[in-house]
Design a protein around this motif. Structure first.
Motif: not given
Length: 134
Positions: A86, A113, A115-120, A123
């Motif tokens: 990011e 992030a 718009n992609n793997d926001y939860s990662a 995390d």
């Protein structure tokens, strides 16, 4: 006692601590005393501010708008929590000429992030919190 003191006193970790830090918007005066807390707390609040601005105003608010003065702190907070992808994307966007940035805005925005793997992404932030709280 403010929300940070309460979170620390209640031994909150991970998502609970992260959610408690979102109270910065209801206790904005705490910003003036953030330096008395461990640096990771300021990083977490900076990331919350970054995320809020990205959602409300888009990438341009970070690069050229309301948050551009916070750009170095945002990059550092992202790097500190392990969100280097990011941070790298933001650096790339900031280094572009205004014309190139405008042409590539949608592509850049779609790589965030959010718009992609926001939860990662979150995390990483929660792990950063836990690493510092022990």
């Amino acid at each position: 006692m403010n929300f940070i003191d309460k979170a620390l006193e209640n031994n909150l970790h991970g998502d609970e601590f992260l959610q408690a830090m979102a109270d910065i918007y209801s206790e904005n005066n705490v910003r003036s005393v953030l330096d008395k807390y461990p640096h990771f707390i300021k990083d977490v609040i900076t990331i919350i501010d970054y995320d809020t601005e990205i959602q409300m105003g888009g990438l341009d608010e970070i690069i050229n708008g309301n948050m551009q003065e916070m750009f170095p702190q945002i990059l550092q907070a992202l790097e500190n929590c392990g969100a280097s992808k990011e941070a790298s994307l933001l650096k790339k966007a900031k280094a572009m000429s205004p014309q190139e940035y405008e042409q590539k805005y949608n592509d850049l925005y779609n790589q965030l992030a959010l718009n992609n793997d926001y939860s990662a992404f979150w995390d990483l932030v929660k792990k950063y919190i836990d690493d510092h709280l022990g």
